[in-house]
Design an enzyme around this catalytic site. Structure first.
Site, PDB file in Angstrom:
ATOM      1  N   HIS A 201      -4.663  15.470   1.690  1.00  0.00           N
ATOM      2  CA  HIS A 201      -5.866  14.632   1.668  1.00  0.00           C
ATOM      3  C   HIS A 201      -6.693  14.982   2.908  1.00  0.00           C
ATOM      4  CE1 HIS A 201      -8.123  10.837   2.210  1.00  0.00           C
ATOM      5  NE2 HIS A 201      -7.910  10.601   0.937  1.00  0.00           N
TER       6      HIS A 201
ATOM      7  N   ASP B 274       2.535  12.003   5.985  1.00  0.00           N
ATOM      8  CA  ASP B 274       1.476  11.164   5.433  1.00  0.00           C
ATOM      9  C   ASP B 274       2.077  10.473   4.214  1.00  0.00           C
ATOM     10  OD1 ASP B 274      -0.540  10.079   3.960  1.00  0.00           O
ATOM     11  OD2 ASP B 274      -1.854  11.835   4.036  1.00  0.00           O
TER      12      ASP B 274
ATOM     13  N   GLN C  79       0.865   7.672  -0.134  1.00  0.00           N
ATOM     14  CA  GLN C  79       1.176   7.545  -1.571  1.00  0.00           C
ATOM     15  C   GLN C  79       2.662   7.336  -1.840  1.00  0.00           C
ATOM     16  OE1 GLN C  79      -1.105   7.089  -3.719  1.00  0.00           O
ATOM     17  NE2 GLN C  79      -2.933   7.956  -2.778  1.00  0.00           N
TER      18      GLN C  79
ATOM     19  N   LYS D  25      -2.931   0.081  -0.149  1.00  0.00           N
ATOM     20  CA  LYS D  25      -2.369   0.764  -1.329  1.00  0.00           C
ATOM     21  C   LYS D  25      -1.019   0.165  -1.730  1.00  0.00           C
ATOM     22  CE  LYS D  25      -4.291   5.281  -0.014  1.00  0.00           C
ATOM     23  NZ  LYS D  25      -5.491   5.479  -0.819  1.00  0.00           N
TER      24      LYS D  25
ATOM     25  N   CYS E  20     -10.773  13.363  -2.387  1.00  0.00           N
ATOM     26  CA  CYS E  20     -10.603  13.720  -0.961  1.00  0.00           C
ATOM     27  C   CYS E  20      -9.578  14.829  -0.768  1.00  0.00           C
ATOM     28  CB  CYS E  20     -10.238  12.506  -0.109  1.00  0.00           C
ATOM     29  SG  CYS E  20     -11.482  11.240  -0.118  1.00  0.00           S
TER      30      CYS E  20
HETATM   31  N1  7TS Z   1      -3.384  10.364   2.598  1.00  0.00           N
HETATM   32  C1  7TS Z   1      -3.221  10.335   1.271  1.00  0.00           C
HETATM   33  C2  7TS Z   1      -2.138  11.158   0.642  1.00  0.00           C
HETATM   34  C3  7TS Z   1      -4.046   9.525   0.495  1.00  0.00           C
HETATM   35  O1  7TS Z   1      -3.886   9.514  -0.823  1.00  0.00           O
HETATM   36  C4  7TS Z   1      -5.064   8.762   1.122  1.00  0.00           C
HETATM   37  C5  7TS Z   1      -6.035   7.930   0.342  1.00  0.00           C
HETATM   38  C6  7TS Z   1      -5.178   8.816   2.508  1.00  0.00           C
HETATM   39  C7  7TS Z   1      -4.316   9.626   3.215  1.00  0.00           C
HETATM   40  C8  7TS Z   1      -6.180   8.020   3.268  1.00  0.00           C
HETATM   41  O2  7TS Z   1      -5.923   6.667   3.197  1.00  0.00           O
HETATM   42  P1  7TS Z   1      -6.918   5.626   3.871  1.00  0.00           P
HETATM   43  O3  7TS Z   1      -6.354   4.297   3.539  1.00  0.00           O
HETATM   44  O4  7TS Z   1      -6.916   5.919   5.330  1.00  0.00           O
HETATM   45  O5  7TS Z   1      -8.259   5.873   3.261  1.00  0.00           O
HETATM   46  N2  7TS Z   1      -6.229   8.365  -0.973  1.00  0.00           N
HETATM   47  C9  7TS Z   1      -7.210   7.966  -1.789  1.00  0.00           C
HETATM   48  C10 7TS Z   1      -7.313   8.433  -3.095  1.00  0.00           C
HETATM   49  O6  7TS Z   1      -6.540   9.230  -3.608  1.00  0.00           O
HETATM   50  N3  7TS Z   1      -8.388   7.880  -3.679  1.00  0.00           N
HETATM   51  O7  7TS Z   1      -8.980   7.073  -2.791  1.00  0.00           O
HETATM   52  C11 7TS Z   1      -8.252   7.117  -1.613  1.00  0.00           C
END
Ligand code: 7TS
Length: 411
Positions: free
Chosen positions: A126, A203, A206, A229, A368
């Site tokens: 990501h 990371d 997910q 999430k 992303c």
């Molecule tokens: N890493 C992964 C693997 C992710 O899927 C996401 C967000 C992030 C980092 C960033 O998370 P945040 O809470 O800091 O924004 N993924 C997604 C997605 O797949 N669609 O919207 C956000």
């Protein structure tokens, strides 16, 4: 295989938003990888905080402040237990995964990465686990290396030893891909990276919401994830790091709460994890993340993972029967509960717009992960991502909506 202990009807009743209609149709929410919905217990925790004990933490010598502080600190303890950290001092609350990774890049990275060092990432990251390292590498004159994604959507580890040779200081990779769904063999990678003298950041944006995670078993040095999430609120995320590493790191942000003693020209730092939580934190959100952890724990993370496996297997079988549809990534036994796909010439945004009118919320775009889409030769893909409240019936409705879209686009 049916998971008899998993009562999806009961779980659905915990999520008030699932009662709403979209264009007169029941909401079918399949965008859980972007953010999950929230159960009543989490919503009520936020309400209770503001109606019962709203006050700043770590400051006032009055009952409300004491209560707020205790609940906020207790949420760190709950999160530590959830990922099996040694204790709450290894759990820093941030805004989200992105901020947690940036904290490591700015604090640990600036002190430990020099010209000629290398950072090893993968092609499936990501942007939030890519861009901070690009910024750091450019600033320091360091090299970025990448573990390739093979044509099955898995990491090609054949040349891992070679990639780890020389001055690799950090390996940073996703536990589970937000596009391919692939669950990466992180334990194997962590062991090899440590042998080569490198630290490892996982990371887990997910994975933590969807499976049992154990930082001590994995032996990762850092782990980042987001509350929103995992049925928690937005505005709260987590950086886990081993205590001795956090002790050695300098603060990321300076200000109130993160200090022990301040003089005009110098200061000393507060104990962990507060050293890394400058300023008034997201108090309500932090406490509600604790409730999210309670909620998921009451279901059981193995049950969550097992149920999602059932749903994604069912969905992949059904999607496999849709003519013209190509799924990305590995078979269901190697992935978590999401599936991305393309439908011949139909643009994913057009497909998502038709599905939306049927009440089906999916995500369309590069999610992303633009470099991964470049590699796959796609500008965008469509993605259905599942969670504990999704049902087989909803998968059937997703398929029916895709078939309707095919008719509209004359496929
Ligand atoms: N890493 C992964 C693997 C992710 O899927 C996401 C967000 C992030 C980092 C960033 O998370 P945040 O809470 O800091 O924004 N993924 C997604 C997605 O797949 N669609 O919207 C956000």
């Amino acid at each position: 295989m049916t998971n008899n202990n998993f009562d999806v009807d009961k779980i659905r009743k915990d999520f008030p938003i699932l009662n709403r209609k979209v264009y007169g149709k029941p909401l079918i929410y399949l965008d859980n990888a972007a953010t999950s919905q929230k159960p009543e217990i989490v919503i009520n925790t936020i309400n209770d905080y503001y109606t019962q004990c709203n006050a700043n933490t770590h400051r006032g010598v009055h009952l409300l402040s004491e209560e707020a502080t205790e609940k906020y600190e207790d949420a760190h303890v709950k999160v530590a237990g959830f990922i099996n950290a040694e204790g709450y001092r290894e759990v820093v609350f941030t805004r989200n995964t992105t901020e947690a990774i940036n904290l490591v890049a700015y604090s640990w990275g600036r002190a430990n990465i020099s010209a000629g060092d290398a950072i090893l990432l993968t092609e499936m990251e990501h942007h939030s686990n890519l861009v901070p390292w690009q910024i750091l590498a450019r600033e320091k004159g360091a090299e970025l290396r990448f573990i390739e994604v093979d044509d099955k959507g898995e990491l090609n580890l054949d040349n891992l030893d070679e990639l780890l040779s020389g001055n690799v200081k950090l390996v940073s990779l996703a536990h589970m891909s937000n596009v391919l769904g692939t669950i990466n063999p992180i334990e194997q990678i962590i062991a090899k990276a440590h042998n080569a003298g490198s630290l490892v950041l996982i990371d887990a944006a997910q994975s933590v919401p969807h499976m049992a995670v154990d930082v001590q078993k994995y032996d990762c040095d850092f782990m980042a994830f987001s509350g929103h999430k995992m049925v928690g609120p937005t505005g709260i995320g987590v950086l886990y790091a081993k205590r001795d590493i956090l002790e050695k790191m300098s603060p990321f942000l300076g200000g109130g709460d993160m200090i022990l003693n301040v003089k005009l020209r110098e200061s000393t730092w507060n104990e962990l994890p507060w050293k890394f939580e400058a300023g008034t934190p997201s108090i309500a959100q932090g406490i509600a993340l604790g409730s999210a952890v309670d909620y998921l724990t009451s279901i059981g993370m193995d049950a969550v993972h097992g149920y999602e496996h059932e749903i994604v297997s069912y969905a992949m079988e059904a999607l496999g029967n849709v003519g013209g549809l190509d799924m990305l990534g590995p078979p269901s036994n190697k992935r978590g509960g999401l599936v991305s796909f393309s439908l011949e010439e139909v643009h994913p945004h057009d497909l998502a717009a038709v599905l939306d009118r049927e009440g089906v919320a999916i995500r369309a775009g590069h999610h992303c992960a633009q470099p991964l889409h470049d590699k796959l030769g796609l500008a965008a893909s469509a993605r259905a991502s599942f969670y504990i409240y999704n049902t087989r019936d909803e998968v059937d409705k997703l398929i029916a909506a895709i078939e309707k879209a095919k008719t509209i686009f004359k496929m």
